[in-house]
Design a protein around this motif. Structure first.
Motif, PDB file in Angstrom:
ATOM      1  N   THR A   5       6.582 -78.154  -0.122  1.00 54.71           N
ATOM      2  CA  THR A   5       5.801 -77.129   0.985  1.00 54.71           C
ATOM      3  C   THR A   5       6.815 -75.950   1.256  1.00 54.71           C
ATOM      4  N   ILE A   6       8.204 -76.189   1.359  1.00 51.36           N
ATOM      5  CA  ILE A   6       8.908 -75.282   1.395  1.00 51.36           C
ATOM      6  C   ILE A   6       9.196 -74.487   0.172  1.00 51.36           C
ATOM      7  N   ILE A   7       9.154 -74.850  -0.781  1.00 50.38           N
ATOM      8  CA  ILE A   7       9.083 -73.972  -2.040  1.00 50.38           C
ATOM      9  C   ILE A   7       8.074 -72.940  -1.909  1.00 50.38           C
ATOM     10  N   GLU A   8       6.805 -73.366  -1.753  1.00 50.04           N
ATOM     11  CA  GLU A   8       5.547 -72.666  -1.849  1.00 50.04           C
ATOM     12  C   GLU A   8       5.432 -71.532  -0.581  1.00 50.04           C
ATOM     13  N   VAL A   9       6.258 -71.845   0.623  1.00 49.72           N
ATOM     14  CA  VAL A   9       6.010 -70.866   1.756  1.00 49.72           C
ATOM     15  C   VAL A   9       7.180 -69.863   1.284  1.00 49.72           C
ATOM     16  N   GLU A  10       8.392 -70.466   0.637  1.00 50.40           N
ATOM     17  CA  GLU A  10       9.340 -69.328   0.012  1.00 50.40           C
ATOM     18  C   GLU A  10       8.874 -68.221  -0.670  1.00 50.40           C
ATOM     19  N   LYS A  11       7.949 -68.923  -1.671  1.00 52.42           N
ATOM     20  CA  LYS A  11       7.316 -67.871  -2.864  1.00 52.42           C
ATOM     21  C   LYS A  11       6.261 -67.104  -1.963  1.00 52.42           C
ATOM     22  N   THR A  12       5.517 -67.465  -1.021  1.00 52.10           N
ATOM     23  CA  THR A  12       4.821 -66.733  -0.196  1.00 52.10           C
ATOM     24  C   THR A  12       5.240 -65.713   0.501  1.00 52.10           C
ATOM     25  N   LEU A  13       6.634 -66.003   1.162  1.00 51.69           N
ATOM     26  CA  LEU A  13       7.626 -64.905   1.907  1.00 51.69           C
ATOM     27  C   LEU A  13       7.833 -63.748   0.765  1.00 51.69           C
ATOM     28  N   LEU A  14       8.336 -64.240  -0.354  1.00 51.41           N
ATOM     29  CA  LEU A  14       8.834 -63.297  -1.377  1.00 51.41           C
ATOM     30  C   LEU A  14       7.565 -62.528  -2.117  1.00 51.41           C
ATOM     31  N   ASN A  15       6.543 -62.834  -1.966  1.00 48.25           N
ATOM     32  CA  ASN A  15       5.389 -62.216  -2.306  1.00 48.25           C
ATOM     33  C   ASN A  15       4.971 -61.090  -1.407  1.00 48.25           C
ATOM     34  N   ALA A  16       5.052 -61.595  -0.036  1.00 47.25           N
ATOM     35  CA  ALA A  16       4.732 -60.703   1.104  1.00 47.25           C
ATOM     36  C   ALA A  16       5.751 -59.476   1.105  1.00 47.25           C
ATOM     37  N   MET A  17       7.061 -59.813   0.948  1.00 48.09           N
ATOM     38  CA  MET A  17       8.085 -58.663   1.025  1.00 48.09           C
ATOM     39  C   MET A  17       7.902 -57.798   0.068  1.00 48.09           C
ATOM     40  N   LYS A  18       7.409 -58.319  -1.415  1.00 50.72           N
ATOM     41  CA  LYS A  18       7.357 -57.287  -2.537  1.00 50.72           C
ATOM     42  C   LYS A  18       6.159 -56.519  -2.509  1.00 50.72           C
ATOM     43  N   ASP A  19       4.945 -57.329  -1.754  1.00 51.31           N
ATOM     44  CA  ASP A  19       3.968 -56.267  -1.455  1.00 51.31           C
ATOM     45  C   ASP A  19       3.596 -55.465  -0.344  1.00 51.31           C
ATOM     46  N   CYS A  20       4.963 -55.653   0.725  1.00 48.79           N
ATOM     47  CA  CYS A  20       4.783 -55.086   1.908  1.00 48.79           C
ATOM     48  C   CYS A  20       3.834 -55.543   2.765  1.00 48.79           C
ATOM     49  N   ASP A  21       3.288 -56.861   2.674  1.00 49.41           N
ATOM     50  CA  ASP A  21       2.163 -57.438   3.497  1.00 49.41           C
ATOM     51  C   ASP A  21       2.575 -57.808   4.881  1.00 49.41           C
ATOM     52  N   VAL A  22       2.524 -56.768   5.749  1.00 51.35           N
ATOM     53  CA  VAL A  22       3.250 -56.946   7.051  1.00 51.35           C
ATOM     54  C   VAL A  22       2.318 -57.826   7.995  1.00 51.35           C
ATOM     55  N   ASN A  23       1.008 -58.235   7.563  1.00 51.07           N
ATOM     56  CA  ASN A  23       0.322 -59.136   8.127  1.00 51.07           C
ATOM     57  C   ASN A  23       0.759 -60.520   7.877  1.00 51.07           C
ATOM     58  N   LYS A  24       0.986 -60.954   6.384  1.00 51.18           N
ATOM     59  CA  LYS A  24       1.688 -62.172   6.113  1.00 51.18           C
ATOM     60  C   LYS A  24       2.845 -62.356   6.610  1.00 51.18           C
ATOM     61  N   LEU A  25       4.033 -61.260   6.662  1.00 52.22           N
ATOM     62  CA  LEU A  25       5.134 -61.418   7.229  1.00 52.22           C
ATOM     63  C   LEU A  25       4.995 -61.699   8.593  1.00 52.22           C
ATOM     64  N   ASP A  26       4.250 -61.087   9.398  1.00 57.18           N
ATOM     65  CA  ASP A  26       3.970 -61.539  10.741  1.00 57.18           C
ATOM     66  C   ASP A  26       3.505 -62.753  11.010  1.00 57.18           C
ATOM     67  N   GLU A  27       2.782 -63.714  10.165  1.00 54.30           N
ATOM     68  CA  GLU A  27       2.605 -65.012  10.312  1.00 54.30           C
ATOM     69  C   GLU A  27       3.663 -65.734   9.857  1.00 54.30           C
ATOM     70  N   LEU A  28       4.636 -65.585   8.954  1.00 62.43           N
ATOM     71  CA  LEU A  28       5.675 -66.428   8.602  1.00 62.43           C
ATOM     72  C   LEU A  28       7.040 -66.303   9.508  1.00 62.43           C
ATOM     73  N   LEU A  29       7.269 -65.105   9.987  1.00 66.52           N
ATOM     74  CA  LEU A  29       8.614 -64.768  10.742  1.00 66.52           C
ATOM     75  C   LEU A  29       8.088 -65.231  12.253  1.00 66.52           C
ATOM     76  N   HIS A  30       9.232 -65.936  12.945  1.00 69.55           N
ATOM     77  CA  HIS A  30       9.180 -66.207  14.395  1.00 69.55           C
ATOM     78  C   HIS A  30       9.282 -65.091  15.200  1.00 69.55           C
ATOM     79  N   GLU A  31       8.550 -65.180  16.429  1.00 65.49           N
ATOM     80  CA  GLU A  31       9.038 -64.258  17.169  1.00 65.49           C
ATOM     81  C   GLU A  31      10.358 -63.893  17.808  1.00 65.49           C
ATOM     82  N   GLU A  32      11.015 -64.837  17.767  1.00 65.42           N
ATOM     83  CA  GLU A  32      12.509 -64.679  18.321  1.00 65.42           C
ATOM     84  C   GLU A  32      13.416 -64.571  17.062  1.00 65.42           C
ATOM     85  N   LEU A  33      13.128 -64.527  15.811  1.00 73.33           N
ATOM     86  CA  LEU A  33      13.786 -64.518  14.566  1.00 73.33           C
ATOM     87  C   LEU A  33      15.246 -63.609  14.875  1.00 73.33           C
ATOM     88  N   LEU A  34      16.052 -64.055  14.172  1.00 75.17           N
ATOM     89  CA  LEU A  34      17.279 -63.152  14.301  1.00 75.17           C
ATOM     90  C   LEU A  34      17.958 -63.471  12.629  1.00 75.17           C
TER      91      LEU A  34
END
Length: 130
Positions: A5-34
């Motif tokens: 599951t972590i391998i898949e969500v990591e792939k999703t994150l990298l794809n969102a970064m490459k695609d500048c998919d702000v909506n997907k990044l918003d879903e994957l990042l916690h509000e209190e991220l540092l």
């Protein structure tokens, strides 16, 4: 929580970064991220999303290797080498980076709660040999 599951969500994150998919990044990042970026600055989720939203972060290519995952209850720690080509503002990102990311299961969704990255120096084996 399974490593697959972590391998898949990591792939999703990298794809969102490459695609500048702000909506997907918003879903994957916690509000209190540092997250500490290679220059030592610590950024928040809002700062990260704004960088992508404004087009100040562009990634042309991104791949991962040497991924290690430790699952501890509802947390997963990922250590991975990311190779990318792109730009952060006018600064080229071309190179390899060692990333550590901490994922947490929050309301049945995986979210990045913290992380850090450093740029790896290119090894030049021919130097320093006599």
């Amino acid at each position: 929580m399974e490593k697959n599951t972590i391998i898949e969500v990591e792939k999703t994150l990298l794809n969102a970064m490459k695609d500048c998919d702000v909506n997907k990044l918003d879903e994957l990042l916690h509000e209190e991220l540092l997250f500490t970026i290679p220059n030592g600055e610590t950024i928040t989720k809002a700062m990260d999303l704004e960088t992508y939203r404004l087009g100040n972060m562009t990634i042309d290519e991104i791949t991962s290797s040497d991924q290690k995952i430790n699952v501890i209850q509802d947390n997963a720690i990922v250590s991975v080498i990311i190779e990318m080509k792109g730009k952060f503002f006018d600064y080229p990102l071309d190179g390899k980076y060692k990333i550590i990311r901490i994922w947490k299961l929050v309301d049945n969704k995986l979210k990045v709660i913290a992380g850090s990255s450093i740029k790896l120096e290119e090894n030049n084996d021919s130097s320093d040999k006599t």
